[in-house]
Design a protein around this motif. Structure first.
Motif, short mmCIF file in Angstrom:
data_model
loop_
_atom_site.label_atom_id
_atom_site.label_comp_id
_atom_site.label_asym_id
_atom_site.label_seq_id
_atom_site.Cartn_x
_atom_site.Cartn_y
_atom_site.Cartn_z
N VAL A 22 1.85 15.93 -1.68
CA VAL A 22 0.77 15.22 -1.00
C VAL A 22 0.53 15.79 0.39
CG1 VAL A 22 0.16 12.99 0.06
CG2 VAL A 22 0.93 13.08 -2.31
N VAL A 23 1.61 16.06 1.13
CA VAL A 23 1.47 16.62 2.48
C VAL A 23 0.73 17.95 2.45
CG1 VAL A 23 2.72 17.59 4.44
CG2 VAL A 23 3.48 15.42 3.42
N PHE A 24 1.13 18.84 1.54
CA PHE A 24 0.48 20.15 1.45
C PHE A 24 -0.93 20.03 0.87
CE2 PHE A 24 4.79 21.75 1.98
CZ PHE A 24 4.57 22.87 2.77
N ASN A 25 -1.11 19.09 -0.04
CA ASN A 25 -2.43 18.91 -0.65
C ASN A 25 -3.45 18.43 0.38
OD1 ASN A 25 -4.27 18.76 -2.91
ND2 ASN A 25 -4.07 16.55 -2.79
N THR A 45 -13.01 12.11 1.67
CA THR A 45 -11.76 12.86 1.85
C THR A 45 -10.68 11.97 2.46
OG1 THR A 45 -13.01 14.90 2.20
CG2 THR A 45 -10.72 14.89 2.91
N ILE A 46 -11.07 11.17 3.45
CA ILE A 46 -10.10 10.28 4.11
C ILE A 46 -9.57 9.23 3.12
CG2 ILE A 46 -9.83 8.51 5.88
CD1 ILE A 46 -11.85 10.09 7.58
N LEU A 47 -10.46 8.68 2.30
CA LEU A 47 -10.04 7.68 1.31
C LEU A 47 -9.11 8.30 0.26
CD1 LEU A 47 -13.36 5.69 0.76
CD2 LEU A 47 -11.28 4.90 1.91
N THR A 48 -9.39 9.56 -0.10
CA THR A 48 -8.50 10.26 -1.04
C THR A 48 -7.12 10.46 -0.43
OG1 THR A 48 -10.40 11.44 -1.98
CG2 THR A 48 -8.21 12.34 -2.42
N ASP A 49 -7.10 10.83 0.86
CA ASP A 49 -5.83 10.99 1.58
C ASP A 49 -5.05 9.68 1.58
OD1 ASP A 49 -6.72 13.54 2.09
OD2 ASP A 49 -7.30 13.12 4.16
N LEU A 50 -5.75 8.59 1.94
CA LEU A 50 -5.10 7.28 2.02
C LEU A 50 -4.57 6.83 0.67
CD1 LEU A 50 -7.54 5.38 4.44
CD2 LEU A 50 -5.23 6.20 4.95
N LEU A 51 -5.32 7.10 -0.38
CA LEU A 51 -4.88 6.72 -1.72
C LEU A 51 -3.59 7.42 -2.10
CD1 LEU A 51 -5.43 5.20 -4.35
CD2 LEU A 51 -6.79 7.17 -5.12
N GLU A 52 -3.51 8.72 -1.81
CA GLU A 52 -2.30 9.48 -2.11
C GLU A 52 -1.11 8.96 -1.30
OE1 GLU A 52 -3.20 13.55 -1.41
OE2 GLU A 52 -4.36 13.79 -3.27
N ILE A 56 2.52 7.05 -2.65
CA ILE A 56 3.86 7.47 -2.27
C ILE A 56 4.64 6.32 -1.63
CG2 ILE A 56 5.18 8.99 -0.74
CD1 ILE A 56 4.07 10.39 -3.19
N ILE A 57 3.97 5.59 -0.73
CA ILE A 57 4.63 4.46 -0.06
C ILE A 57 5.07 3.40 -1.06
CG2 ILE A 57 4.25 2.52 1.52
CD1 ILE A 57 2.48 4.36 3.19
N LEU A 58 4.19 3.09 -2.02
CA LEU A 58 4.53 2.09 -3.04
C LEU A 58 5.70 2.56 -3.90
CD1 LEU A 58 0.99 0.90 -4.22
CD2 LEU A 58 2.64 -0.36 -2.81
N ALA A 59 5.74 3.85 -4.21
CA ALA A 59 6.85 4.39 -5.02
C ALA A 59 8.17 4.28 -4.26
CB ALA A 59 6.56 5.84 -5.39
N VAL A 60 8.15 4.60 -2.97
CA VAL A 60 9.37 4.52 -2.14
C VAL A 60 9.81 3.07 -2.00
CG1 VAL A 60 10.30 4.86 0.18
CG2 VAL A 60 8.91 6.65 -0.88
N ILE A 61 8.87 2.17 -1.74
CA ILE A 61 9.20 0.75 -1.60
C ILE A 61 9.79 0.21 -2.90
CG2 ILE A 61 8.21 -1.56 -1.34
CD1 ILE A 61 6.25 -0.38 0.67
N GLY A 62 9.20 0.60 -4.03
CA GLY A 62 9.70 0.14 -5.33
C GLY A 62 11.13 0.58 -5.59
N LEU A 63 11.44 1.85 -5.29
CA LEU A 63 12.79 2.35 -5.50
C LEU A 63 13.79 1.70 -4.55
CD1 LEU A 63 12.15 6.18 -6.09
CD2 LEU A 63 12.86 4.47 -7.78
#
Length: 208
Positions: A22-25, A45-52, A56-63
């Motif tokens: 995501v960072v590189f993308n 573009t900004i909304l696409t960035d925020l979605l990505e 990631i944040i949701l995945a980290v929080i879930g784990l």
């Protein structure tokens, strides 16, 4: 390490790899727009960035939640395996000849917790009231704050066998399954609790 816990390790590797992607993308996408196409960053573009980033944040929080913040359900047989062990306590005597099985050391206790001391096979054991309770056999068998299916038939047999002077050690161990593996908890102990069974309150020595 239990093989089921590799589920959690693989999940973390995937999340870290996605974070790097995501960072590189985001960086490459912005460079392409600004440098390659000579255009301005749009809201799309900004909304696409925020979605990505949100994914990631949701995945980290879930784990993290599954690994650190979930409370074990001791009644859920699919999650944990609960075992019970029974050991007879050895009677001790005070200076004036009074017999007791459990000593509460008020010198080591705090305002919120007590420190219990008891004896098994001539060995001394010390446990905090956070992980143990004293059960007076003159009262109905209850353990507050711990939701378990107590094996009352077995406990009644042990009451008779050990004359109401024994320790019930309860251990809960996470089972080997996908959810526990995802939280890196498979085959690990979830909880250990002890019930110090005494014939009556008079068999407790409070030392101040």
């Amino acid at each position: 390490m239990n093989s089921w816990n590799f589920v959690g390790i693989i999940a973390w590797i995937i999340v870290i790899a996605l974070l790097i992607f995501v960072v590189f993308n985001i960086r490459n996408r912005h460079l392409k727009i600004l440098v390659g196409q000579k255009k301005k960053i749009t809201w799309t573009t900004i909304l696409t960035d925020l979605l990505e980033i949100v994914v990631i944040i949701l995945a980290v929080i879930g784990l993290l939640y599954n690994s650190l913040f979930t409370k074990v359900d001791l009644t859920d047989k699919s999650e944990v395996a609960v075992s019970y062990k029974y050991d007879p306590m050895i009677v001790q005597t005070t200076d004036d000849g009074q017999g007791y099985y459990v000593k509460i050391n008020k010198k080591e206790s705090s305002s919120a917790t007590d420190v219990y001391q008891y004896w098994l096979n001539n060995s001394t054991y010390t446990v905090s009231s956070k992980n143990a309770t004293v059960s007076d056999a003159t009262l109905p068998f209850t353990v507050s704050g711990l939701h378990l299916d107590w094996p009352m038939k077995k406990i009644k047999k042990m009451d008779s066998k050990y004359q109401f002077a024994y320790v019930i050690t309860v251990q809960a161990k996470y089972k080997n399954n996908f959810i526990n593996g995802l939280g890196l908890k498979a085959n690990r102990y979830a909880m250990e609790y002890r019930v110090l069974r005494v014939p009556a309150r008079s068999f407790i020595n409070v030392e101040r």
